[in-house]
Design an enzyme around this catalytic site. Structure first.
Site, PDB file in Angstrom:
ATOM      1  N   LYS A  65     -12.776   7.426  -1.719  1.00 34.12           N
ATOM      2  CA  LYS A  65     -11.606   6.540  -1.703  1.00 34.12           C
ATOM      3  C   LYS A  65     -12.032   5.129  -1.326  1.00 34.12           C
ATOM      4  O   LYS A  65     -12.910   4.956  -0.471  1.00 34.12           O
ATOM      5  CB  LYS A  65     -10.570   7.098  -0.716  1.00 34.12           C
ATOM      6  CG  LYS A  65      -9.232   6.387  -0.721  1.00 34.12           C
ATOM      7  CD  LYS A  65      -8.259   7.073   0.230  1.00 34.12           C
ATOM      8  CE  LYS A  65      -6.891   6.429   0.232  1.00 34.12           C
ATOM      9  NZ  LYS A  65      -5.927   7.142   1.117  1.00 34.12           N
ATOM     10  N   SER A 140      -1.554   8.374  -0.712  1.00 33.93           N
ATOM     11  CA  SER A 140      -2.189   7.199  -1.259  1.00 33.93           C
ATOM     12  C   SER A 140      -3.565   7.464  -1.875  1.00 33.93           C
ATOM     13  O   SER A 140      -4.076   6.622  -2.597  1.00 33.93           O
ATOM     14  CB  SER A 140      -2.346   6.146  -0.161  1.00 33.93           C
ATOM     15  OG  SER A 140      -3.208   6.623   0.865  1.00 33.93           O
ATOM     16  N   SER A 164      -1.561  11.426   2.868  1.00 37.87           N
ATOM     17  CA  SER A 164      -2.211  10.846   1.691  1.00 37.87           C
ATOM     18  C   SER A 164      -3.262  11.687   0.981  1.00 37.87           C
ATOM     19  O   SER A 164      -3.659  11.359  -0.131  1.00 37.87           O
ATOM     20  CB  SER A 164      -2.834   9.510   2.050  1.00 37.87           C
ATOM     21  OG  SER A 164      -1.827   8.548   2.076  1.00 37.87           O
TER      22      SER A 164
HETATM   23  N1  GLN Z   1       3.000   7.745   2.674  1.00 39.04           N
HETATM   24  C1  GLN Z   1       2.581   7.505   4.018  1.00 39.04           C
HETATM   25  C2  GLN Z   1       2.557   6.028   4.308  1.00 39.04           C
HETATM   26  O1  GLN Z   1       2.755   5.269   3.405  1.00 39.04           O
HETATM   27  C3  GLN Z   1       1.243   8.097   4.269  1.00 39.04           C
HETATM   28  C4  GLN Z   1       0.137   7.312   3.727  1.00 39.04           C
HETATM   29  C5  GLN Z   1      -1.203   7.827   4.140  1.00 39.04           C
HETATM   30  O2  GLN Z   1      -1.333   8.995   4.529  1.00 39.04           O
HETATM   31  N2  GLN Z   1      -2.177   6.950   4.127  1.00 39.04           N
HETATM   32  O3  GLN Z   1       2.368   5.609   5.417  1.00 39.04           O
END
Ligand code: GLN
Length: 463
Positions: A65, A140, A164
């Site tokens: 990532k 994400s 994410s």
């Molecule tokens: N959707 C959650 C956020 O936007 C989790 C994102 C993540 O795990 N990085 O904070």
């Protein structure tokens, strides 16, 4: 040679017995990635294969990532702010992979600074779901999931702050593992909300994520929050799992049906299934999570000022003008969260919002530890809905926030959680997650492996 559907486990076995060479493997994934990336947008940066066939990983290239630092390889966080940032060092997780003979295949697309649930918030454009290109992959870690699901990588690293790794794994029909807080060093993971997040693994099978987990887990002197979790195999054959009904009830009819169906199959296979009606703090999980996440984001992202990090501003009339121009490299979702977080932490509101969120987090942790006692894992759906059409969460970001309702719990408690495909609706999959107590990572991996074997939802061809 076609490695579609191959698990990492199978690749390693075939290299071992001589029927595959590491060069062929890397060549296959690289070529396929070049071919598919123009459609799926899974990678921000792809690297030509350079294998060194050594170590347990035999030189195999892995997708990383783009918020995980890679020495000499651009690491953008899918942001204009870091468009040209090349880290001078590797994250510990990456150097551990290299020590085991792994290499970097490319840096994957994501929601900017890991803020999002769908992969739509990237400055490099959305990632497309290999199961249906008009739909989101989940986020994400969108690119890591798409890459594994579309055979553009044998396995991938992602990060999980509030879901994410598990969200995109669920939306693309693969396995996503969020280890306990601290089980994998965060050194070199570009911070969004440091008290919640971990590096996680996306793969084709539970065994695959376990193989990688064991290589990169462990206490690291560079991360004082890292811990050693017990990596010994767990001896469980008939797991006892607890289903939280108030979680399942938050899901759509399609998700609910597939999820309950999976419970029936697990029960027939000997799983002990128990139910609890309500997790009393269900309604407070999202607000506690987003309050803490935004507060931490506003502090963590203050370093992007065009002086320490971020592009230099060409012309500015004074200091304020300089900073405001430098901060404009952030996208809209990141700006919104920094503003919310700064407000939450400001004098007069700190007690009302931030401290309350921390208190809630503590209560959520206590309640979770109480209900899970005596069970091997909690079992709930991963995502309350199926993937949505690309563009929807940009129009209404609340859709993405609401979709996190079932994934934030393990981040608030520091628990390990793993999502596996447990049902199928049209071309999509329904993910179910097994959640355990902090540091009992091997236990949830074991329970998930047994469930995967019973359910056989996705025959990834070759194991
Ligand atoms: N959707 C959650 C956020 O936007 C989790 C994102 C993540 O795990 N990085 O904070």
């Amino acid at each position: 040679m076609n490695l579609e559907g191959y698990t990492l486990q199978l690749i390693l076995r075939e290299i071992e017995n001589g029927s595959l060479s590491p060069e062929d493997v890397n060549e296959f994934y690289y070529k396929r990635s070049v071919e598919l990336n123009s459609v799926l947008n899974a990678y921000i940066t792809l690297l030509e294969p350079r294998s060194r066939a050594e170590g347990d990983l035999k030189g195999i290239a892995i997708a990383i990532k783009d918020n995980i630092s890679t020495k000499g390889i651009r690491t953008t966080c899918a942001s204009k702010m870091l468009e040209n940032y090349v880290p001078p060092y590797d994250a510990t997780a990456v150097s551990s992979l290299k020590k085991h003979g792994g290499s970097v295949l490319g840096k994957t697309n994501m929601d900017e600074f890991a803020m999002g649930s769908s992969g739509e918030n990237s400055a490099f454009g959305p990632t497309r779901n290999p199961l249906n290109k008009e739909y989101v992959t989940g986020g994400s870690s969108s690119g890591s999931a798409a890459a594994v699901a579309a055979d553009m990588a044998p396995i991938a690293l992602g990060s999980d702050t509030g879901g994410s790794v598990r969200a995109p794994a669920s939306f693309t029909g693969i396995v996503g593992f969020k280890p306990s807080y601290g089980a994998i060093s965060r050194y070199g993971l570009i911070a969004y909300a440091n008290s919640l997040e971990v590096i996680g693994i996306l793969g084709k099978s539970v065994e695959d994520v376990k193989i990688l987990f064991k290589m990169i887990a462990g206490k690291d002197p560079m991360d004082s929050t890292s811990i050693n979790v017990d990596l010994k195999e767990k001896n469980i054959s008939k797991p006892n799992i607890l289903v939280i009904k108030s979680f399942v009830e938050l899901s759509s009819e399609e998700v609910k049906k597939e999820f309950y169906n999976s419970i029936g199959k697990l029960e027939s296979a000997g799983f002990g299934i128990s139910y609890v009606d309500k997790f009393s703090l269900t309604d407070y999980m999202l607000s506690s999570y987003y309050t803490i996440a935004c507060a931490e984001a506003s502090t963590n992202l203050s370093r992007y000022d065009g002086i320490r990090y971020g592009p230099k501003v060409e012309s500015a009339s004074n200091w304020r003008d300089y900073i405001s121009k430098a901060r404009s490299f952030f996208g809209p979702e990141v700006k919104a969260r920094i503003m919310m977080g700064t407000f939450i932490l400001s004098a007069g509101y700190y007690e009302t919002y931030y401290l309350r969120a921390l208190q809630l987090r503590k209560m959520i942790k206590q309640e979770f530890e109480k209900i899970i006692s005596g069970y091997d894992a909690v079992y709930v759906p991963t995502m309350p809905v199926l993937p949505w059409k690309i563009g929807k969460a940009i129009e209404d970001p609340k859709i993405a926030y609401a979709a996190d309702v079932l994934t934030v719990l393990p981040n608030l408690t520091g628990s390990p959680a793993i999502s596996i495909p447990v049902g199928k609706v049209r071309e999509f999959f329904v993910g179910g997650q097994f959640i355990g107590l902090r540091a009992e990572d091997m236990k949830v991996l074991k329970v998930a492996a047994i469930a995967e074997n019973v359910l056989q939802v996705k025959k990834n061809g070759r194991n």
